[in-house]
Design a protein around this motif. Structure first.
Motif, PDB file in Angstrom:
ATOM      1  N   ILE A 173      -3.627   6.243  15.237  1.00 56.55           N
ATOM      2  CA  ILE A 173      -3.499   4.865  14.552  1.00 56.55           C
ATOM      3  C   ILE A 173      -2.652   4.067  15.273  1.00 56.55           C
ATOM      4  N   MET A 174      -3.131   2.796  15.665  1.00 57.91           N
ATOM      5  CA  MET A 174      -2.314   1.846  16.260  1.00 57.91           C
ATOM      6  C   MET A 174      -1.806   0.865  15.140  1.00 57.91           C
ATOM      7  N   MET A 175      -0.545   0.692  15.037  1.00 57.03           N
ATOM      8  CA  MET A 175      -0.409  -0.170  13.851  1.00 57.03           C
ATOM      9  C   MET A 175       0.725  -1.220  14.330  1.00 57.03           C
ATOM     10  N   SER A 176       0.964  -2.160  13.670  1.00 58.76           N
ATOM     11  CA  SER A 176       1.958  -3.020  13.588  1.00 58.76           C
ATOM     12  C   SER A 176       3.467  -2.607  13.144  1.00 58.76           C
ATOM     13  N   TYR A 177       4.650  -2.689  13.919  1.00 60.24           N
ATOM     14  CA  TYR A 177       5.585  -1.901  13.609  1.00 60.24           C
ATOM     15  C   TYR A 177       7.016  -2.783  13.788  1.00 60.24           C
ATOM     16  N   ASP A 178       7.567  -2.739  12.520  1.00 60.47           N
ATOM     17  CA  ASP A 178       8.928  -3.275  12.601  1.00 60.47           C
ATOM     18  C   ASP A 178       9.984  -2.435  12.537  1.00 60.47           C
ATOM     19  N   PRO A 179      10.614  -2.646  13.880  1.00 60.36           N
ATOM     20  CA  PRO A 179      11.671  -1.592  14.239  1.00 60.36           C
ATOM     21  C   PRO A 179      13.104  -1.803  13.308  1.00 60.36           C
ATOM     22  N   PHE A 180      13.213  -2.701  12.272  1.00 57.11           N
ATOM     23  CA  PHE A 180      14.138  -2.766  11.351  1.00 57.11           C
ATOM     24  C   PHE A 180      14.027  -2.312   9.850  1.00 57.11           C
ATOM     25  N   ASP A 181      13.350  -3.170   9.288  1.00 60.42           N
ATOM     26  CA  ASP A 181      12.978  -2.977   7.899  1.00 60.42           C
ATOM     27  C   ASP A 181      11.826  -2.702   7.365  1.00 60.42           C
ATOM     28  N   ARG A 182      11.679  -1.557   7.086  1.00 53.83           N
ATOM     29  CA  ARG A 182      10.501  -1.105   6.463  1.00 53.83           C
ATOM     30  C   ARG A 182      10.539  -0.527   4.962  1.00 53.83           C
ATOM     31  N   PRO A 183       9.693  -1.242   4.062  1.00 53.93           N
ATOM     32  CA  PRO A 183       9.733  -0.758   2.567  1.00 53.93           C
ATOM     33  C   PRO A 183       9.556   0.845   2.372  1.00 53.93           C
ATOM     34  N   ALA A 184       9.967   1.335   1.108  1.00 55.44           N
ATOM     35  CA  ALA A 184       9.867   2.570   1.057  1.00 55.44           C
ATOM     36  C   ALA A 184       8.627   3.199   1.198  1.00 55.44           C
ATOM     37  N   GLU A 185       7.402   2.651   0.692  1.00 56.67           N
ATOM     38  CA  GLU A 185       6.160   3.032   0.451  1.00 56.67           C
ATOM     39  C   GLU A 185       5.658   3.076   2.045  1.00 56.67           C
ATOM     40  N   MET A 186       5.900   2.378   2.812  1.00 56.88           N
ATOM     41  CA  MET A 186       5.587   2.328   4.374  1.00 56.88           C
ATOM     42  C   MET A 186       6.045   3.595   5.114  1.00 56.88           C
ATOM     43  N   GLU A 187       7.575   3.872   4.706  1.00 59.31           N
ATOM     44  CA  GLU A 187       8.380   4.808   4.982  1.00 59.31           C
ATOM     45  C   GLU A 187       7.439   6.292   4.812  1.00 59.31           C
TER      46      GLU A 187
END
Length: 209
Positions: free
Chosen positions: A71-85
């Motif tokens: 899967i190629m996905m948009s990725y934020d190196p800093f702040d990711r919501p708990a559900e995303m984690e």
């Protein structure tokens, strides 16, 4: 010989005319097509790309389906919501290769060089790459390269990478991004829709525009 053409079943038929795209990553239709493609030798791995507000759901469902390879996905190196984690963890555990994209866009108008990163020999762009590479759940980072200078900078960043970036440096990058006035919309995860309590409002699209 005659060229073989794969004719996958129509998704609209599978879902009765109304396609819930978030269910596709574990649908029997997609699984059948993926298996046909790999069996034919035309593809060694099958997956999809996503960077809209349902990304977390797509990741969760793909992990449940247990047949998507990448899967190629948009990725934020800093702040990711708990559900995303949790969704990223689930995909990693399922053996799905995760390819991060839009990583360097988080830099926006951040200065090319920051004193704290200068001390370890990294530009801001290289720091963003190191921040993403520090996440062991990622298999790779996909980058858009506009010129030879960026290509040289990226390849140098790869040579310089020896291990995870320290959190102190990650925090410096985060603070610089926020101070520049750059929003996190390039890595949109739909949190603005959730915050307002109305998923029908296209707040994320408005903010990006």
């Amino acid at each position: 010989g005659e060229r073989e053409e794969l004719q996958p079943p129509c998704l609209s038929q599978q879902f009765g005319g109304d396609i819930d795209s978030s269910e596709v990553p574990k649908s029997p239709v997609f699984k059948d097509v993926a298996e046909q493609l790999k069996k034919s030798g035309k593809a060694k791995a099958v997956g999809f790309t996503c960077h809209d507000s349902q990304l977390t759901r797509y990741l969760q469902v793909a992990a449940e389906g247990d047949f998507v390879d990448v899967i190629m996905m948009s990725y934020d190196p800093f702040d990711r919501p708990a559900e995303m984690e949790k969704a990223i963890d689930a995909c990693h555990k399922a053996g799905i290769g995760l390819v991060a994209m839009k990583v360097s866009r988080a830099g926006g108008k951040v200065p090319v060089r920051l004193p704290e990163l200068d001390k370890i020999g990294l530009t801001t762009r290289q720091g963003l790459l190191h921040a993403a590479w520090s996440d062991e759940r990622l298999s790779a980072v996909c980058l858009g390269i506009d010129n030879l200078q960026q290509m040289d900078e990226n390849t140098k960043a790869a040579r310089l990478y020896k291990g995870p970036l320290k959190m102190a440096h990650v925090n410096v990058l985060r603070e610089a991004v926020v101070a520049s006035g750059r929003t996190l919309c390039p890595g949109c995860d739909g949190r603005c829709k959730e915050a307002c309590g109305n998923p029908q409002l296209a707040l994320n699209d408005i903010a990006r525009l």
